[in-house]
Enzyme design. Sequence first.
Site, PDB file in Angstrom:
ATOM      1  N   ARG A  61       1.119  -1.157   0.130  1.00 46.74           N
ATOM      2  CA  ARG A  61       0.014  -0.038  -0.192  1.00 46.74           C
ATOM      3  C   ARG A  61       0.733   1.374  -0.088  1.00 46.74           C
ATOM      4  O   ARG A  61       0.531   2.284  -0.316  1.00 46.74           O
ATOM      5  CB  ARG A  61      -0.962   0.028   1.124  1.00 46.74           C
ATOM      6  CG  ARG A  61      -1.755   1.359   1.365  1.00 46.74           C
ATOM      7  CD  ARG A  61      -3.004   1.232   1.950  1.00 46.74           C
ATOM      8  NE  ARG A  61      -3.062   0.504   3.221  1.00 46.74           N
ATOM      9  CZ  ARG A  61      -2.379   0.387   4.540  1.00 46.74           C
ATOM     10  NH1 ARG A  61      -1.703   1.627   4.568  1.00 46.74           N
ATOM     11  NH2 ARG A  61      -2.462  -0.087   5.472  1.00 46.74           N
ATOM     12  N   TYR A 114     -12.701  17.881 -15.674  1.00 47.04           N
ATOM     13  CA  TYR A 114     -13.189  16.479 -15.864  1.00 47.04           C
ATOM     14  C   TYR A 114     -14.370  16.336 -14.892  1.00 47.04           C
ATOM     15  O   TYR A 114     -14.348  17.019 -13.774  1.00 47.04           O
ATOM     16  CB  TYR A 114     -12.122  15.384 -15.480  1.00 47.04           C
ATOM     17  CG  TYR A 114     -12.540  14.008 -15.471  1.00 47.04           C
ATOM     18  CD1 TYR A 114     -12.903  13.298 -16.450  1.00 47.04           C
ATOM     19  CD2 TYR A 114     -12.681  13.173 -14.286  1.00 47.04           C
ATOM     20  CE1 TYR A 114     -13.315  12.145 -16.748  1.00 47.04           C
ATOM     21  CE2 TYR A 114     -13.377  12.168 -14.379  1.00 47.04           C
ATOM     22  CZ  TYR A 114     -13.432  11.338 -15.548  1.00 47.04           C
ATOM     23  OH  TYR A 114     -13.936  10.227 -15.476  1.00 47.04           O
TER      24      TYR A 114
HETATM   25  C1  LIG Z   1     -10.541  10.185 -17.044  1.00 47.23           C
HETATM   26  C2  LIG Z   1      -9.993  11.290 -16.500  1.00 47.23           C
HETATM   27  C3  LIG Z   1      -9.781  11.730 -15.221  1.00 47.23           C
HETATM   28  C4  LIG Z   1     -10.250  10.603 -14.318  1.00 47.23           C
HETATM   29  O1  LIG Z   1      -9.325   9.249 -14.418  1.00 47.23           O
HETATM   30  P1  LIG Z   1      -9.578   7.696 -13.835  1.00 47.23           P
HETATM   31  O2  LIG Z   1      -8.401   7.226 -14.197  1.00 47.23           O
HETATM   32  O3  LIG Z   1     -11.019   7.542 -14.620  1.00 47.23           O
HETATM   33  O4  LIG Z   1     -10.157   8.063 -12.667  1.00 47.23           O
HETATM   34  C5  LIG Z   1      -9.252  13.015 -14.977  1.00 47.23           C
HETATM   35  N1  LIG Z   1      -9.016  13.859 -15.899  1.00 47.23           N
HETATM   36  C6  LIG Z   1      -9.172  13.582 -17.076  1.00 47.23           C
HETATM   37  C7  LIG Z   1      -8.716  14.777 -17.966  1.00 47.23           C
HETATM   38  C8  LIG Z   1      -9.728  12.506 -17.632  1.00 47.23           C
HETATM   39  O5  LIG Z   1     -10.023  12.520 -18.789  1.00 47.23           O
END
Ligand SMILES: *Cc1c(COP(=O)(O)O)cnc(C)c1O
Length: 397
Positions: A61, A114
Amino acid sequence: MKRDFSNVGMGTKSLWAGENGLQVKGATQVPIVQSIAFTYDDIDEWQDVALGHKEGHIYSRNTNPTFSSLEEKVRILEGAEAATCFASGMGAISNTIFSLVQPGERIVSVKDTYGGTNQLFREFLPRINIDVALCDTSDGDQIEEEISKGCRMVYLETPTNPTLKVVDIKRMAEAGHRVGALVVTDNTFATPINQKPLLLGSDIVLHSASKFLGGHGDVLGGVVCGPKELVRQIFHYREITGSALDPFAAYLLIRGLKTLQIRVERQNASAMKIARHLEEQSAVASVYYPGLESHPQHEIAKRQMPGGYGGVMSFALKGDFQTVKRFLARLEFAHRAANLGAVETTVGSPATTSHVEVNARDRAAMGIPDALVRYSTGIEDVNDLIADLDQALGALP
Ligand SMILES: *Cc1c(COP(=O)(O)O)cnc(C)c1O
């Protein structure tokens, strides 16, 4: 350690036999060290490692040789002092924010981050008295003004999802540093091939490794890079709260990263060609791609994305959501899925992916047309992708 198996039972044998010196010296690839903890015959050495006086691994971890290798690779690609990895991009983002911002402090960011990040800003951070000012992403003056009022963190993402807006990292980093803020940039869409936020003044750069870094649509992960002391604080938060990356996932990301440059260069070139082609099609109302001269922040993109403009674009069809549904259904060489950045082309509509919880009226207010298509260019032959888009456009009424 030498073990004598002549007088032990089958159970003991099946556990211990053949595993002595598991480090296969001379293997050309990084081993997947699928082990939770690390064993020490010398208890003093164990204690030294546990206390941080000696290099080594104790518990996965916290650290693990496979994911240390991934961290080192991304650290070097981004030109950072240190890096730490996470089980997902959202793990990287939430751990960065929760470890560095205290209740009562303030964050300045933009409206087009996002979806998950936006949810953190609007739902979870206010619960612990962290106020987030969300600015109009394409209004540099407004962002700079909000920063100048004072904040602990400036949180940027560029280009953004789904309309590919571009934020001036250098300008906002300077504004942030004038008020003593930490500047964080989500570099997921650009990748370190196209854009280096640390060189532009960002303190921290982070990724959803699930997209272009992994590149094959088969593994979730996240990485944060920055100065040693900040990364140590973020790492410490992660080792306690627990969003550690799995060693097998780290291995897949390492494997994917080996082809990052050739994938991204091809995706850049194909996306540019497709964006230009789509701009000329009568069924297309508008194309959003930072590489196009028609893009409102093209000049900023040109300055801060020397490697290229990325594989993702979006375009609005003439029509409504029904038109999008008909169009998406006809594409032969594209996954209709919520992912992006993979070797296969992937398409989606904000109404089914990034902005599924936002109603049509609010999407319109955010500048997201109902007939918008997000297109993440894969590494297929570009002429096949263009032919596929043309047949799907040609079939629209
Ligand atoms: C997909 C994405 C995230 C989140 O990532 P995960 O791996 O799905 O948790 C964050 N920022 C951007 C710009 C993304 O495209």
